[in-house]
Design a protein around this motif. Structure first.
Motif, PDB file in Angstrom:
ATOM      1  N   GLY A 204       0.771  -1.299   0.007  1.00  0.00           N
ATOM      2  CA  GLY A 204      -0.119   0.094   0.035  1.00  0.00           C
ATOM      3  C   GLY A 204       1.041   1.182  -0.023  1.00  0.00           C
ATOM      4  O   GLY A 204       0.429   2.238  -0.810  1.00  0.00           O
ATOM      5  N   ALA A 205       1.749   1.260   0.964  1.00  0.00           N
ATOM      6  CA  ALA A 205       2.972   2.578   0.831  1.00  0.00           C
ATOM      7  C   ALA A 205       3.520   2.642  -0.615  1.00  0.00           C
ATOM      8  O   ALA A 205       3.665   3.771  -1.176  1.00  0.00           O
ATOM      9  CB  ALA A 205       3.989   2.378   1.976  1.00  0.00           C
ATOM     10  N   VAL A 206       3.985   1.585  -1.057  1.00  0.00           N
ATOM     11  CA  VAL A 206       4.541   1.720  -2.675  1.00  0.00           C
ATOM     12  C   VAL A 206       3.660   2.328  -3.516  1.00  0.00           C
ATOM     13  O   VAL A 206       3.908   3.215  -4.071  1.00  0.00           O
ATOM     14  CB  VAL A 206       5.144   0.279  -3.140  1.00  0.00           C
ATOM     15  CG1 VAL A 206       5.527   0.334  -4.349  1.00  0.00           C
ATOM     16  CG2 VAL A 206       6.076  -0.147  -2.310  1.00  0.00           C
ATOM     17  N   LEU A 207       2.243   1.758  -3.484  1.00  0.00           N
ATOM     18  CA  LEU A 207       1.245   2.329  -4.665  1.00  0.00           C
ATOM     19  C   LEU A 207       0.942   3.838  -4.080  1.00  0.00           C
ATOM     20  O   LEU A 207       0.526   4.369  -4.917  1.00  0.00           O
ATOM     21  CB  LEU A 207       0.183   1.422  -4.296  1.00  0.00           C
ATOM     22  CG  LEU A 207       0.213  -0.023  -4.936  1.00  0.00           C
ATOM     23  CD1 LEU A 207      -1.098  -0.783  -4.867  1.00  0.00           C
ATOM     24  CD2 LEU A 207       0.694  -0.127  -6.110  1.00  0.00           C
ATOM     25  N   SER A 208       1.033   4.053  -2.716  1.00  0.00           N
ATOM     26  CA  SER A 208       0.664   5.475  -2.328  1.00  0.00           C
ATOM     27  C   SER A 208       1.753   6.496  -3.051  1.00  0.00           C
ATOM     28  O   SER A 208       1.376   7.511  -3.523  1.00  0.00           O
ATOM     29  CB  SER A 208       0.645   5.606  -1.014  1.00  0.00           C
ATOM     30  OG  SER A 208       0.596   6.926  -0.529  1.00  0.00           O
ATOM     31  N   VAL A 209       3.033   5.923  -3.218  1.00  0.00           N
ATOM     32  CA  VAL A 209       4.151   6.758  -3.723  1.00  0.00           C
ATOM     33  C   VAL A 209       3.756   7.038  -5.357  1.00  0.00           C
ATOM     34  O   VAL A 209       3.949   8.194  -5.577  1.00  0.00           O
ATOM     35  CB  VAL A 209       5.391   6.200  -3.475  1.00  0.00           C
ATOM     36  CG1 VAL A 209       6.265   6.670  -4.366  1.00  0.00           C
ATOM     37  CG2 VAL A 209       5.700   6.160  -2.149  1.00  0.00           C
TER      38      VAL A 209
END
Length: 334
Positions: free
Chosen positions: A175-180
């Motif tokens: 989720g953090a990667v996609l948020s970036v």
């Protein structure tokens, strides 16, 4: 705008050429978050490399704002390639996080003050402002992937391609990667193209999507528009399942599948239709999910009441996507 026109690509092999892409046509709107999804060996990476101008198609062309890139060579091709960055997941282990992000700027000869400013901005975007002095070995796989995205964004490209960006990253960190990637589009203005075998990434992240299989585009379009398309394989893969025993359907006058998109539809359309037409709706399958920030419901409803057809027509006029009604056994017997 990126336009892929009739692109085909093959690679030589010992027996016969391996066809990676077959007459692919796509339109990627400027500023969009576009997903290319499909099974293994569907041609996703080859398509991404053609869009990034790292591979030349055998036939067809890729246009950037109408410019035919197949005619570019030398410095003009190099200049176009600079506007399209590809995320490379491997970091240089001997360099710090900040050093990895700064590497493309160093190769371009950007002065130190501007490098530091750009690196600081990108560390903030990826949520690692305090980790600039750490080495990649000190980071988790998800953090390393976020650094790789920042490195790709260092030169301020117009387009970012992320090929399978959460491959090997835990579900907790994906989720953090996609948020970036979302911030790269919303805050830095990049057009972002993501490839993945997991269609659910498109549901969580993308505005537009294309399903690729065996080098062919099966379907494409804005994600929300595909939800109401009969027989859409993307919608079927991403919406909640609605399996219901047939015996349960016989308890109702009608049974119908409905897709509701948006806060107003999900929250109010069914209660308002029930009150307006004096019908009862019972949820007998399906559920709720989200496409990006948009709530979406797919329900199988049992419907009872003399004005059921009028209620369903009223809902359809207000944006509900209704399947062909399935009649319960009570109606069949009558």
């Amino acid at each position: 705008m990126i336009t892929v026109e009739n692109v085909s690509k093959s690679f030589p092999s010992t027996h016969s050429p391996v066809v990676a892409l077959r007459e692919v046509n796509l339109v990627v709107n400027a500023g969009s978050l576009f997903g290319i999804v499909g099974p293994k060996e569907a041609g996703k990476t080859t398509l991404a490399r053609c869009v990034a101008l790292r591979e030349r198609p055998d036939r067809g062309t890729v246009r950037y704002d109408g410019m035919d890139t197949s005619r570019l060579a030398g410095r003009k091709l190099w200049g176009a390639q600079r506007q399209v960055a590809m995320m490379e997941p491997t970091l240089r282990p001997e360099r710090t996080v900040a050093g990895n992000i700064a590497a493309p700027l160093e190769r371009m000869g950007v002065e130190a003050d501007r490098r530091r400013s750009r690196v600081g901005t990108l560390l903030d975007v990826i949520g690692l402002s305090r980790s600039g002095a750490r080495l990649p070995s000190e980071l988790s796989p998800g953090q390393q992937r976020r650094v790789a995205i920042a490195r790709a964004l260092a030169t301020e490209p117009s387009v970012l391609l992320a090929d399978d960006p959460v491959d090997g990253v835990s579900s907790e960190e994906s989720g953090a990667v996609l948020s970036v990637l979302d911030r790269a589009r919303s805050e830095l203005g990049a057009t972002v193209i993501v490839t993945s075998r997991d269609a659910d990434i498109a549901r969580r992240l993308c505005d537009e999507v294309a399903l690729l299989d065996r080098g062919t585009v099966v379907e494409s379009g804005t994600l929300l528009s595909l939800l109401g398309k009969p027989g859409s394989p993307i919608a079927e893969a991403l919406l909640p399942r609605v399996d219901t025993p047939r015996a349960l359907l016989s308890s109702y006058d009608r049974a119908v599948d409905v897709i509701l998109v948006g806060f107003a539809a999900v929250g109010a359309l069914l209660p308002e239709a029930s009150a307006r037409f004096d019908v009862d709706f019972t949820t007998i399958g399906g559920g709720l999910t989200r496409f990006g920030d948009t709530p979406v419901a797919r329900f199988r409803l049992g419907v009872e009441g003399q004005r059921a057809d009028a209620a369903l027509a009223w809902m359809a006029e207000r944006g509900a996507h209704l399947s062909t009604p399935m009649f319960g056994l009570r109606d069949v017997a009558a």
